[in-house]
Design a protein around this motif. Structure first.
Motif, PDB file in Angstrom:
ATOM      1  N   GLU A   1       0.901  -1.242   0.139  1.00  0.00           N
ATOM      2  CA  GLU A   1      -0.064   0.057  -0.018  1.00  0.00           C
ATOM      3  C   GLU A   1       0.778   1.166  -0.026  1.00  0.00           C
ATOM      4  OE1 GLU A   1      -2.671  -0.156   3.261  1.00  0.00           O
ATOM      5  OE2 GLU A   1      -3.935  -1.910   2.039  1.00  0.00           O
ATOM      6  N   ARG A   2       1.936   1.286   0.696  1.00  0.00           N
ATOM      7  CA  ARG A   2       2.986   2.477   0.750  1.00  0.00           C
ATOM      8  C   ARG A   2       3.404   2.745  -0.572  1.00  0.00           C
ATOM      9  NH1 ARG A   2       8.201   3.488   0.498  1.00  0.00           N
ATOM     10  NH2 ARG A   2       8.846   1.414   0.075  1.00  0.00           N
ATOM     11  N   ILE A   3       3.813   1.845  -1.361  1.00  0.00           N
ATOM     12  CA  ILE A   3       4.391   1.828  -2.792  1.00  0.00           C
ATOM     13  C   ILE A   3       2.879   2.294  -3.808  1.00  0.00           C
ATOM     14  CG2 ILE A   3       5.297   0.658  -4.874  1.00  0.00           C
ATOM     15  CD1 ILE A   3       6.771  -1.037  -2.727  1.00  0.00           C
ATOM     16  N   VAL A   4       2.070   1.866  -3.626  1.00  0.00           N
ATOM     17  CA  VAL A   4       0.984   1.971  -4.627  1.00  0.00           C
ATOM     18  C   VAL A   4       0.566   3.526  -4.096  1.00  0.00           C
ATOM     19  CG1 VAL A   4      -1.649   1.907  -4.719  1.00  0.00           C
ATOM     20  CG2 VAL A   4      -0.101  -0.134  -4.685  1.00  0.00           C
ATOM     21  N   ASN A   5       0.385   4.018  -2.921  1.00  0.00           N
ATOM     22  CA  ASN A   5       0.166   5.285  -2.939  1.00  0.00           C
ATOM     23  C   ASN A   5       1.120   6.407  -2.990  1.00  0.00           C
ATOM     24  OD1 ASN A   5      -2.595   5.122  -1.468  1.00  0.00           O
ATOM     25  ND2 ASN A   5      -1.863   3.954   0.441  1.00  0.00           N
ATOM     26  N   LEU A   6       2.444   6.058  -2.918  1.00  0.00           N
ATOM     27  CA  LEU A   6       3.362   6.934  -3.311  1.00  0.00           C
ATOM     28  C   LEU A   6       3.598   7.128  -4.819  1.00  0.00           C
ATOM     29  CD1 LEU A   6       6.268   6.214  -0.627  1.00  0.00           C
ATOM     30  CD2 LEU A   6       4.831   8.300  -0.989  1.00  0.00           C
ATOM     31  N   TYR A   7       3.538   5.802  -5.568  1.00  0.00           N
ATOM     32  CA  TYR A   7       3.748   6.000  -7.121  1.00  0.00           C
ATOM     33  C   TYR A   7       2.720   5.461  -7.978  1.00  0.00           C
ATOM     34  CZ  TYR A   7       8.296   5.987  -4.504  1.00  0.00           C
ATOM     35  OH  TYR A   7       9.110   6.335  -3.638  1.00  0.00           O
ATOM     36  N   GLY A   8       1.651   4.928  -7.501  1.00  0.00           N
ATOM     37  CA  GLY A   8       0.568   4.888  -8.364  1.00  0.00           C
ATOM     38  C   GLY A   8      -0.842   5.325  -7.880  1.00  0.00           C
ATOM     39  N   ALA A   9      -0.805   6.112  -6.976  1.00  0.00           N
ATOM     40  CA  ALA A   9      -1.989   6.944  -6.787  1.00  0.00           C
ATOM     41  C   ALA A   9      -2.147   8.259  -7.531  1.00  0.00           C
ATOM     42  CB  ALA A   9      -1.964   7.550  -5.307  1.00  0.00           C
ATOM     43  N   LEU A  10      -3.206   8.521  -8.217  1.00  0.00           N
ATOM     44  CA  LEU A  10      -3.552   9.603  -9.001  1.00  0.00           C
ATOM     45  C   LEU A  10      -3.918  10.928  -8.138  1.00  0.00           C
ATOM     46  CD1 LEU A  10      -6.023   7.930 -11.653  1.00  0.00           C
ATOM     47  CD2 LEU A  10      -3.675   8.617 -11.930  1.00  0.00           C
ATOM     48  N   PRO A  11      -3.352  11.797  -8.465  1.00  0.00           N
ATOM     49  CA  PRO A  11      -3.662  13.096  -7.688  1.00  0.00           C
ATOM     50  C   PRO A  11      -4.681  13.654  -8.346  1.00  0.00           C
ATOM     51  CG  PRO A  11      -1.814  13.533  -9.023  1.00  0.00           C
ATOM     52  CD  PRO A  11      -2.074  12.211  -9.192  1.00  0.00           C
ATOM     53  N   ALA A  12      -5.249  14.784  -7.727  1.00  0.00           N
ATOM     54  CA  ALA A  12      -6.375  15.453  -8.011  1.00  0.00           C
ATOM     55  C   ALA A  12      -5.633  16.419  -9.335  1.00  0.00           C
ATOM     56  CB  ALA A  12      -6.938  16.733  -7.107  1.00  0.00           C
ATOM     57  N   GLY A  13      -6.668  16.369 -10.584  1.00  0.00           N
ATOM     58  CA  GLY A  13      -6.148  17.228 -11.834  1.00  0.00           C
ATOM     59  C   GLY A  13      -5.536  16.069 -12.881  1.00  0.00           C
ATOM     60  N   SER A  14      -5.284  15.019 -12.285  1.00  0.00           N
ATOM     61  CA  SER A  14      -4.552  13.952 -13.286  1.00  0.00           C
ATOM     62  C   SER A  14      -5.470  13.838 -14.387  1.00  0.00           C
ATOM     63  CB  SER A  14      -4.146  12.554 -12.472  1.00  0.00           C
ATOM     64  OG  SER A  14      -3.830  11.647 -13.686  1.00  0.00           O
ATOM     65  N   PRO A  15      -4.848  13.801 -15.821  1.00  0.00           N
ATOM     66  CA  PRO A  15      -5.766  13.654 -16.721  1.00  0.00           C
ATOM     67  C   PRO A  15      -6.213  12.201 -17.062  1.00  0.00           C
ATOM     68  CG  PRO A  15      -3.435  13.578 -17.542  1.00  0.00           C
ATOM     69  CD  PRO A  15      -3.657  14.018 -16.107  1.00  0.00           C
ATOM     70  N   ALA A  16      -5.795  11.294 -16.394  1.00  0.00           N
ATOM     71  CA  ALA A  16      -6.316   9.901 -16.017  1.00  0.00           C
ATOM     72  C   ALA A  16      -7.590   9.643 -15.432  1.00  0.00           C
ATOM     73  CB  ALA A  16      -5.230   8.927 -15.442  1.00  0.00           C
ATOM     74  N   ILE A  17      -7.967  10.782 -14.643  1.00  0.00           N
ATOM     75  CA  ILE A  17      -9.177  10.774 -13.596  1.00  0.00           C
ATOM     76  C   ILE A  17     -10.457  10.522 -14.678  1.00  0.00           C
ATOM     77  CG2 ILE A  17     -10.641  11.772 -11.972  1.00  0.00           C
ATOM     78  CD1 ILE A  17      -7.790  12.754 -10.621  1.00  0.00           C
ATOM     79  N   ASP A  18     -11.273   9.720 -14.520  1.00  0.00           N
ATOM     80  CA  ASP A  18     -12.538   9.526 -15.224  1.00  0.00           C
ATOM     81  C   ASP A  18     -12.436   9.313 -16.595  1.00  0.00           C
ATOM     82  OD1 ASP A  18     -14.009   9.873 -12.761  1.00  0.00           O
ATOM     83  OD2 ASP A  18     -14.283  12.075 -13.029  1.00  0.00           O
ATOM     84  N   ALA A  19     -11.164   8.889 -17.175  1.00  0.00           N
ATOM     85  CA  ALA A  19     -10.915   8.935 -18.388  1.00  0.00           C
ATOM     86  C   ALA A  19     -11.114   7.489 -19.073  1.00  0.00           C
ATOM     87  CB  ALA A  19      -9.628   9.631 -18.901  1.00  0.00           C
TER      88      ALA A  19
END
Length: 166
Positions: free
Chosen positions: A111-129
Protein backbone atom coordinates in the motif's frame (compact mmCIF):
# COMPACT_ATOMS: atom_id res chain seq x y z
CA UNK A 1 15.53 -17.50 -30.76
CA UNK A 2 13.81 -14.82 -32.83
CA UNK A 3 11.32 -16.27 -35.27
CA UNK A 4 10.86 -19.62 -33.54
CA UNK A 5 8.12 -18.59 -31.11
CA UNK A 6 4.44 -19.15 -31.86
CA UNK A 7 2.32 -16.11 -32.68
CA UNK A 8 0.62 -14.30 -29.84
CA UNK A 9 -3.17 -14.44 -29.89
CA UNK A 10 -5.69 -11.72 -29.16
CA UNK A 11 -3.76 -9.02 -27.29
CA UNK A 12 -5.75 -6.25 -25.58
CA UNK A 13 -4.29 -3.24 -23.73
CA UNK A 14 -7.09 -1.10 -22.26
CA UNK A 15 -6.90 1.77 -19.77
CA UNK A 16 -3.21 1.44 -18.83
CA UNK A 17 -0.65 4.10 -17.95
CA UNK A 18 2.81 3.99 -19.50
CA UNK A 19 4.86 6.74 -17.89
CA UNK A 20 8.53 7.66 -17.73
CA UNK A 21 8.92 10.92 -15.78
CA UNK A 22 12.59 11.15 -16.84
CA UNK A 23 11.78 11.32 -20.55
CA UNK A 24 14.23 8.50 -21.17
CA UNK A 25 11.80 5.77 -22.18
CA UNK A 26 14.17 3.45 -24.00
CA UNK A 27 11.92 1.02 -25.77
CA UNK A 28 8.15 1.24 -25.56
CA UNK A 29 7.38 -2.24 -26.85
CA UNK A 30 8.91 -5.23 -28.50
CA UNK A 31 6.91 -7.30 -30.91
CA UNK A 32 5.72 -7.00 -34.45
CA UNK A 33 2.06 -6.68 -35.37
CA UNK A 34 2.56 -9.48 -37.88
CA UNK A 35 3.35 -11.82 -34.95
CA UNK A 36 -0.15 -11.50 -33.49
CA UNK A 37 -2.99 -13.74 -34.60
CA UNK A 38 -6.45 -12.30 -34.06
CA UNK A 39 -6.91 -8.97 -32.36
CA UNK A 40 -4.23 -6.51 -31.25
CA UNK A 41 -6.01 -3.64 -29.54
CA UNK A 42 -4.66 -0.61 -27.72
CA UNK A 43 -7.49 1.58 -26.48
CA UNK A 44 -7.80 4.43 -24.00
CA UNK A 45 -4.25 4.15 -22.61
CA UNK A 46 -2.27 7.08 -21.24
CA UNK A 47 1.28 7.66 -22.50
CA UNK A 48 3.88 9.99 -20.96
CA UNK A 49 7.60 10.31 -21.64
CA UNK A 50 8.10 13.68 -19.92
CA UNK A 51 7.33 15.56 -23.13
CA UNK A 52 9.67 13.46 -25.29
CA UNK A 53 8.21 11.32 -28.03
CA UNK A 54 7.30 7.71 -27.38
CA UNK A 55 10.21 5.65 -28.78
CA UNK A 56 9.73 3.39 -31.76
CA UNK A 57 11.82 0.68 -33.28
CA UNK A 58 11.28 -1.84 -36.03
CA UNK A 59 9.70 -4.29 -33.56
CA UNK A 60 7.23 -1.92 -31.94
CA UNK A 61 3.51 -2.77 -31.68
CA UNK A 62 2.88 0.94 -31.26
CA UNK A 63 3.70 3.50 -33.93
CA UNK A 64 4.23 6.89 -32.26
CA UNK A 65 4.20 8.59 -35.66
CA UNK A 66 0.56 7.54 -36.06
CA UNK A 67 -0.75 7.16 -32.48
CA UNK A 68 -4.38 7.63 -33.50
CA UNK A 69 -4.12 4.55 -35.69
CA UNK A 70 -2.78 2.39 -32.87
CA UNK A 71 -4.71 3.79 -29.90
CA UNK A 72 -7.63 5.83 -31.25
CA UNK A 73 -8.60 7.04 -27.76
CA UNK A 74 -5.08 7.38 -26.38
CA UNK A 75 -4.29 10.13 -23.91
CA UNK A 76 -0.88 11.77 -24.30
CA UNK A 77 -0.36 13.74 -21.10
CA UNK A 78 1.41 13.74 -17.76
CA UNK A 79 -0.54 11.46 -15.37
CA UNK A 80 1.06 13.34 -12.43
CA UNK A 81 2.18 10.11 -10.74
CA UNK A 82 4.83 10.14 -8.01
CA UNK A 83 8.39 10.12 -9.32
CA UNK A 84 10.14 6.88 -8.30
CA UNK A 85 13.61 8.47 -8.17
CA UNK A 86 14.85 7.88 -4.65
CA UNK A 87 12.31 5.13 -4.04
CA UNK A 88 12.94 2.95 -1.00
CA UNK A 89 13.08 -0.52 -2.53
CA UNK A 90 11.17 -3.11 -0.48
CA UNK A 91 13.62 -5.16 1.52
CA UNK A 92 12.82 -7.13 4.64
CA UNK A 93 15.24 -6.64 7.52
CA UNK A 94 14.95 -9.78 9.69
CA UNK A 95 16.81 -8.24 12.64
CA UNK A 96 14.27 -5.42 12.95
CA UNK A 97 11.25 -7.41 11.77
CA UNK A 98 10.29 -4.66 9.34
CA UNK A 99 10.94 -3.40 5.85
CA UNK A 100 13.55 -0.70 5.18
CA UNK A 101 10.67 1.78 4.94
CA UNK A 102 9.53 0.96 8.48
CA UNK A 103 6.46 -1.00 7.37
CA UNK A 104 5.95 -4.25 9.26
CA UNK A 105 3.66 -6.16 6.87
CA UNK A 106 3.77 -7.05 3.19
CA UNK A 107 0.34 -5.45 2.76
CA UNK A 108 1.54 -2.26 4.41
CA UNK A 109 4.59 -2.13 2.14
CA UNK A 110 2.42 -2.80 -0.92
CA UNK A 111 0.00 0.00 0.00
CA UNK A 112 2.91 2.38 0.69
CA UNK A 113 4.29 1.84 -2.81
CA UNK A 114 0.86 2.09 -4.48
CA UNK A 115 0.04 5.33 -2.65
CA UNK A 116 3.42 6.93 -3.39
CA UNK A 117 3.83 5.92 -7.03
CA UNK A 118 0.48 4.71 -8.38
CA UNK A 119 -2.04 7.05 -6.79
CA UNK A 120 -3.60 9.62 -9.08
CA UNK A 121 -3.58 13.13 -7.64
CA UNK A 122 -6.37 15.65 -8.23
CA UNK A 123 -6.03 17.10 -11.71
CA UNK A 124 -4.58 14.00 -13.32
CA UNK A 125 -5.81 13.56 -16.92
CA UNK A 126 -6.33 9.87 -16.08
CA UNK A 127 -9.25 10.67 -13.76
CA UNK A 128 -12.64 9.63 -15.18
CA UNK A 129 -10.98 8.89 -18.56
CA UNK A 130 -11.15 5.07 -18.76
CA UNK A 131 -13.58 3.02 -20.80
CA UNK A 132 -15.82 1.47 -18.12
CA UNK A 133 -16.62 -1.50 -20.38
CA UNK A 134 -12.96 -2.57 -20.30
CA UNK A 135 -12.17 -1.98 -16.65
CA UNK A 136 -12.08 -4.28 -13.63
CA UNK A 137 -14.70 -3.52 -10.98
CA UNK A 138 -12.02 -2.93 -8.32
CA UNK A 139 -8.79 -0.95 -8.29
CA UNK A 140 -5.35 -2.18 -7.18
CA UNK A 141 -6.27 -1.66 -3.51
CA UNK A 142 -9.53 -3.63 -3.84
CA UNK A 143 -11.76 -0.55 -3.79
CA UNK A 144 -14.87 -0.50 -5.97
CA UNK A 145 -14.47 1.79 -8.96
CA UNK A 146 -17.07 4.47 -9.59
CA UNK A 147 -19.24 4.79 -12.72
CA UNK A 148 -16.55 6.89 -14.45
CA UNK A 149 -13.39 4.86 -13.78
CA UNK A 150 -9.87 6.23 -14.05
CA UNK A 151 -7.16 5.09 -16.44
CA UNK A 152 -4.64 2.95 -14.57
CA UNK A 153 -4.73 0.57 -11.65
CA UNK A 154 -5.67 3.20 -9.05
CA UNK A 155 -9.10 4.81 -8.67
CA UNK A 156 -9.07 8.41 -7.45
CA UNK A 157 -11.61 9.23 -4.76
CA UNK A 158 -12.41 12.65 -3.37
CA UNK A 159 -12.60 12.54 0.40
CA UNK A 160 -14.33 15.14 2.46
CA UNK A 161 -13.68 15.96 6.06
CA UNK A 162 -16.93 16.45 7.92
CA UNK A 163 -17.03 19.27 10.37
CA UNK A 164 -19.51 19.18 13.18
CA UNK A 165 -20.92 22.56 14.04
CA UNK A 166 -22.39 22.86 17.49
Amino acid sequence: KIGSNPNLEDIYFYNNIWSDPTGNMYDFSDGDKSEVSGDLVLDRNLYWNNGSSIPADSWSIFDPDAPGNDDPNGVFANPLLGNPIGMIIPRWLPGTKQFRSGETTIRGEFERIVNLYGALPAGSPAIDAANPLSMPAEDILGRTRDASPDIGAYEFFVTYDLMVIS
